[in-house]
Design an enzyme around this catalytic site. Structure first.
Site, PDB file in Angstrom:
ATOM      1  N   HIS A   1      72.304  47.557   8.218  1.00 33.90           N
ATOM      2  CA  HIS A   1      73.586  47.259   9.129  1.00 33.90           C
ATOM      3  C   HIS A   1      73.880  48.278   9.897  1.00 33.90           C
ATOM      4  CE1 HIS A   1      76.303  50.248   6.837  1.00 33.90           C
ATOM      5  NE2 HIS A   1      75.424  50.088   6.023  1.00 33.90           N
TER       6      HIS A   1
ATOM      7  N   ASP B   1      77.007  48.926  11.626  1.00 31.29           N
ATOM      8  CA  ASP B   1      78.254  49.221  11.575  1.00 31.29           C
ATOM      9  C   ASP B   1      78.600  50.313  10.895  1.00 31.29           C
ATOM     10  OD1 ASP B   1      77.924  47.403   9.314  1.00 31.29           O
ATOM     11  OD2 ASP B   1      80.179  47.603   9.066  1.00 31.29           O
TER      12      ASP B   1
ATOM     13  N   ASP C   1      74.630  56.559   6.624  1.00 28.99           N
ATOM     14  CA  ASP C   1      74.904  55.453   6.046  1.00 28.99           C
ATOM     15  C   ASP C   1      75.400  54.475   7.477  1.00 28.99           C
ATOM     16  OD1 ASP C   1      75.644  53.052   4.710  1.00 28.99           O
ATOM     17  OD2 ASP C   1      77.525  53.575   4.121  1.00 28.99           O
TER      18      ASP C   1
ATOM     19  N   GLU D   1      79.112  45.208   7.573  1.00 26.68           N
ATOM     20  CA  GLU D   1      78.767  45.487   6.120  1.00 26.68           C
ATOM     21  C   GLU D   1      79.903  46.226   5.463  1.00 26.68           C
ATOM     22  OE1 GLU D   1      77.193  47.596   2.573  1.00 26.68           O
ATOM     23  OE2 GLU D   1      78.019  48.284   4.588  1.00 26.68           O
ATOM     24  N   GLU D   2      80.597  47.097   6.127  1.00 20.82           N
ATOM     25  CA  GLU D   2      81.479  48.126   5.435  1.00 20.82           C
ATOM     26  C   GLU D   2      82.763  47.462   5.157  1.00 20.82           C
ATOM     27  OE1 GLU D   2      80.346  50.865   4.339  1.00 20.82           O
ATOM     28  OE2 GLU D   2      78.980  51.659   5.558  1.00 20.82           O
TER      29      GLU D   2
ATOM     30  N   GLU E   1      69.064  51.114   3.414  1.00 21.67           N
ATOM     31  CA  GLU E   1      70.229  51.986   2.638  1.00 21.67           C
ATOM     32  C   GLU E   1      70.051  53.197   2.527  1.00 21.67           C
ATOM     33  OE1 GLU E   1      73.550  51.706   2.711  1.00 21.67           O
ATOM     34  OE2 GLU E   1      73.906  49.497   2.899  1.00 21.67           O
TER      35      GLU E   1
ATOM     36  N   HIS F   1      80.379  57.849   4.335  1.00 21.61           N
ATOM     37  CA  HIS F   1      81.717  57.666   4.361  1.00 21.61           C
ATOM     38  C   HIS F   1      82.671  59.014   4.572  1.00 21.61           C
ATOM     39  CE1 HIS F   1      81.696  53.216   2.707  1.00 21.61           C
ATOM     40  NE2 HIS F   1      80.542  53.389   3.596  1.00 21.61           N
TER      41      HIS F   1
END
Length: 356
Positions: free
Chosen positions: A72, A74, A99, A129-130, A158, A332
């Site tokens: 992903h 994003d 990530d 995705e987030e 990932e 994150h």
């Protein structure tokens, strides 16, 4: 700030920095998707398609096996950690470094530098995705263009600290509800306290013994936990309702329906209201393509604790594993970073697997 650019001729570590410098918070991926599409369309060995801000590129060499590499594009909201910063120890800092823009960089480098792989390749770069599952770009692709995702095996890049992690846990959340009768707290004997009635719910959780399940040589640990308690109206009111929200992380040998039935059994006698769930994914390490990948990477596989989009591939009948640079514990965080050596390791191992 000047608009960042992509240059697929640089190594995956340098390309990670370029990707991080593109702001691509969920829902705002267009600029990065445009840049990725532009670069991929310049590669004559690839066919490129697009759905929204998801890009899919494929080789068509007539190989007997097709492998899909997905990631992903994003990130979570930026926390004053863009643009990227490379320190003197070879560590790249910035939003998405772990990530999962380092994994996306590895995908892009393989796409650019392996024009004649030993397996046909599909590269998937997807959005959102987030955030909420209904916005997930891979979900949209599976619904709109399932043929684009046809493959014998998939690798989701990932962050896994460059280890192979098989499958993923399923997840379920439900409200275990109690009811009572409201009254003034000065005359509490006239009411029934719904919060007090929730005490046995918590006692069952405290006594709960989760399963450990062995699948394909990997041990998946389950967990059933209270994550929220909701009840009460005011400081002088006996509450007439209470709900304990529980999260069940279940091994991928259970279906969503079986997981819900288990939670209902644990809390027999109470009202259990399902709020959301997502299936797990079996590791599929006995599949020949997966076994060959594990051997090529050269690390002992581990179970995936948590939910990832490998579950979507499992739902399509495609065996899938998680493998990518970066520490998932840094995802994150404001301090998100990745070792450039790990990014280069992942790039080199994937290239070797696809060219040997």
């Amino acid at each position: 700030m000047d608009q960042p650019t992509l240059d697929l001729s640089v190594d995956a570590a340098a390309l990670t920095a370029q990707l991080v410098d593109f702001r691509s918070e969920s829902g705002d991926e267009k600029a990065l998707a445009d840049a990725i599409e532009s670069e991929l369309r310049m590669l004559p060995h690839l066919t490129v398609d697009r759905d929204g801000n998801a890009i899919v590129a494929r080789t068509d060499l007539g190989r007997t096996e097709r492998v899909l590499l997905a990631g992903h594009i994003d990130t979570v909201p930026i926390a004053h950690n863009v643009p990227s910063r490379l320190d003197a120890h070879g560590v790249l800092w910035g939003c998405g470094t772990s990530d999962m823009k380092s994994g996306v960089a590895v995908q892009l480098r393989v796409a650019a530098t392996v024009p004649e792989p030993n397996r046909d390749l599909t590269f998937v770069f997807y959005d959102n995705e987030e955030v909420a599952a209904e916005l997930n770009g891979l979900k949209r692709l599976a619904e709109n263009h399932p043929d684009w995702l046809t493959a014998d095996f998939a690798v989701l890049l990932e962050p896994t600290d460059t280890k192979v992690e098989g499958g993923c846990q399923g997840t379920l959340r439900a409200r275990v509800e109690t009811t009572g009768r409201r009254a003034h707290s000065a005359r509490s004997w006239l009411g029934e306290n719904a919060i007090h009635k929730a005490a046995p719910v918590l006692a069952r959780l405290a006594a709960y013994e989760p399963r450990n399940v062995d699948i394909d040589g990997l041990t998946y640990r389950e967990g059933l936990n209270a994550v929220m308690v909701d009840g009460g109206h005011a400081g002088n009111v006996i509450p007439d309702s209470c709900a304990v929200t529980v999260n069940f992380r279940f091994a991928p040998d259970r279906s969503e329906e079986e997981a819900l039935a288990h939670v209902q059994e644990v809390f027999e006698g109470y009202t259990v209201v399902l709020t959301d769930s997502a299936p797990g994914a079996l590791p599929g390490l006995s599949d020949p393509a997966a076994a060959a990948f594990v051997e090529a990477i050269g690390t002992e596989p581990a179970p995936k604790y948590g939910w990832t989009d490998v579950a979507r591939f499992s739902g399509l009948g495609v065996p899938a594993v998680n493998y990518g640079p970066g520490d998932p514990k840094l995802a994150h965080t404001r301090e998100e970073h990745v070792a450039t050596a790990a990014v280069l390791e992942a790039e080199n191992k994937l290239r070797a697997w696809l060219t040997s």
